[in-house]
Design an enzyme around this catalytic site. Structure first.
Site, PDB file in Angstrom:
ATOM      1  CB  ILE A  85      -0.945   0.019   1.227  1.00  0.00           C
ATOM      2  CG1 ILE A  85      -1.870  -1.211   1.179  1.00  0.00           C
ATOM      3  CG2 ILE A  85      -1.766   1.308   1.253  1.00  0.00           C
ATOM      4  CD1 ILE A  85      -2.799  -1.353   2.373  1.00  0.00           C
ATOM      5  CG  HIS A  91       9.643   1.107   1.701  1.00  0.00           C
ATOM      6  ND1 HIS A  91       9.316   0.815   3.008  1.00  0.00           N
ATOM      7  CD2 HIS A  91      10.534   0.169   1.336  1.00  0.00           C
ATOM      8  CE1 HIS A  91       9.981  -0.252   3.398  1.00  0.00           C
ATOM      9  NE2 HIS A  91      10.722  -0.662   2.392  1.00  0.00           N
ATOM     10  NE  ARG A 130      -7.537  -3.187  -7.553  1.00  0.00           N
ATOM     11  CZ  ARG A 130      -8.385  -2.183  -7.437  1.00  0.00           C
ATOM     12  NH1 ARG A 130      -9.030  -1.971  -6.294  1.00  0.00           N
ATOM     13  NH2 ARG A 130      -8.644  -1.377  -8.452  1.00  0.00           N
TER      14      ARG A 130
HETATM   15  O1  LIG Z   1       4.303  -6.324   2.196  1.00  0.00           O
HETATM   16  C1  LIG Z   1       4.560  -5.142   2.455  1.00  0.00           C
HETATM   17  N1  LIG Z   1       5.781  -4.804   2.969  1.00  0.00           N
HETATM   18  C2  LIG Z   1       6.081  -3.514   3.253  1.00  0.00           C
HETATM   19  N2  LIG Z   1       7.298  -3.236   3.764  1.00  0.00           N
HETATM   20  C3  LIG Z   1       8.152  -4.265   4.367  1.00  0.00           C
HETATM   21  C4  LIG Z   1       9.038  -4.975   3.333  1.00  0.00           C
HETATM   22  O2  LIG Z   1       8.259  -5.864   2.542  1.00  0.00           O
HETATM   23  C5  LIG Z   1      10.116  -5.805   4.057  1.00  0.00           C
HETATM   24  O3  LIG Z   1       9.473  -6.704   4.946  1.00  0.00           O
HETATM   25  C6  LIG Z   1      11.085  -4.927   4.844  1.00  0.00           C
HETATM   26  O4  LIG Z   1      11.582  -3.908   3.977  1.00  0.00           O
HETATM   27  C7  LIG Z   1      12.251  -5.743   5.400  1.00  0.00           C
HETATM   28  O5  LIG Z   1      12.934  -6.403   4.351  1.00  0.00           O
HETATM   29  C8  LIG Z   1       5.146  -2.489   2.991  1.00  0.00           C
HETATM   30  N3  LIG Z   1       5.423  -1.122   3.234  1.00  0.00           N
HETATM   31  O6  LIG Z   1       6.560  -0.738   3.648  1.00  0.00           O
HETATM   32  O7  LIG Z   1       4.516  -0.257   3.024  1.00  0.00           O
HETATM   33  C9  LIG Z   1       3.863  -2.869   2.444  1.00  0.00           C
HETATM   34  O8  LIG Z   1       2.963  -2.042   2.173  1.00  0.00           O
HETATM   35  N4  LIG Z   1       3.630  -4.184   2.198  1.00  0.00           N
END
Ligand SMILES: O=c1[nH]c(NC[C@H](O)[C@H](O)[C@H](O)CO)c([N+](=O)[O-])c(=O)[nH]1
Length: 157
Positions: A85, A91, A130
């Site tokens: 999201i 990120h 979704r």
């Molecule tokens: O699955 C998600 N991971 C997210 N971040 C964590 C990422 O997938 C890793 O777990 C983290 O960066 C450590 O490797 C998200 N955001 O940051 O928004 C997200 O929206 N969805």
């Protein structure tokens, strides 16, 4: 009204005997849990009984974990489920692109269906629609359950 042409007609296939892994992120778990349930419902409608569900923290962890499952040789297909999201930073873009490329590479390197079930949403509403959260919208997890069976049967031809 203009009849929408988007979406997937959901035929059912006989997936008896297929060994399917579902790999889900825990980030945005209300959405991911609903998607997993939809995938399991679809797999069950295709007579798939050998379903293994594993979890990782976030979508970024999915490609590496999927590779571990593939290297085990215990799966005919894998469904990768996550929900990104958009937040206030970049990120989202970085993770989404990395995960997308990683999952596609696994498909081609392992010649095993690794279904792309990573929702990329601009807001929570899109995610809930979704994933069929609270019965709203369409649960894309159902599409992915059918898709993995169809791809496994094609791969085994
Ligand atoms: O699955 C998600 N991971 C997210 N971040 C964590 C990422 O997938 C890793 O777990 C983290 O960066 C450590 O490797 C998200 N955001 O940051 O928004 C997200 O929206 N969805």
């Amino acid at each position: 009204s203009a009849q929408t042409i988007r979406g997937l007609d959901l035929p059912t296939y006989d997936g008896a005997g297929l060994r399917i892994g579902i790999l889900s992120a825990r980030w945005n778990s209300v959405v991911c849990d609903s998607l997993v349930a939809g995938a399991v419902e679809a797999l069950t409608s295709c007579n798939v009984t050998d379903i293994t569900i594993e979890h990782v923290a976030g979508s970024y962890e999915i490609p590496q974990a999927a590779q571990v499952l593939l290297d085990s040789g215990r799966f005919d297909g894998i469904i990768c489920i996550g929900c990104l999201i958009k937040g206030g930073t970049m990120h989202f873009e970085y993770i989404s692109e990395a995960v997308t490329q990683g999952i596609m590479r696994l498909n081609l390197d392992y010649k095993v269906p690794v279904i792309y079930g990573i929702l990329g949403c601009l807001n929570e509403e899109q995610a809930k629609e979704r994933a069929g959260v609270n019965g709203a919208g369409h649960n894309s997890g159902k599409d992915w359950g059918i898709t993995v069976v169809e791809s496994c049967l094609l791969t085994k031809k």
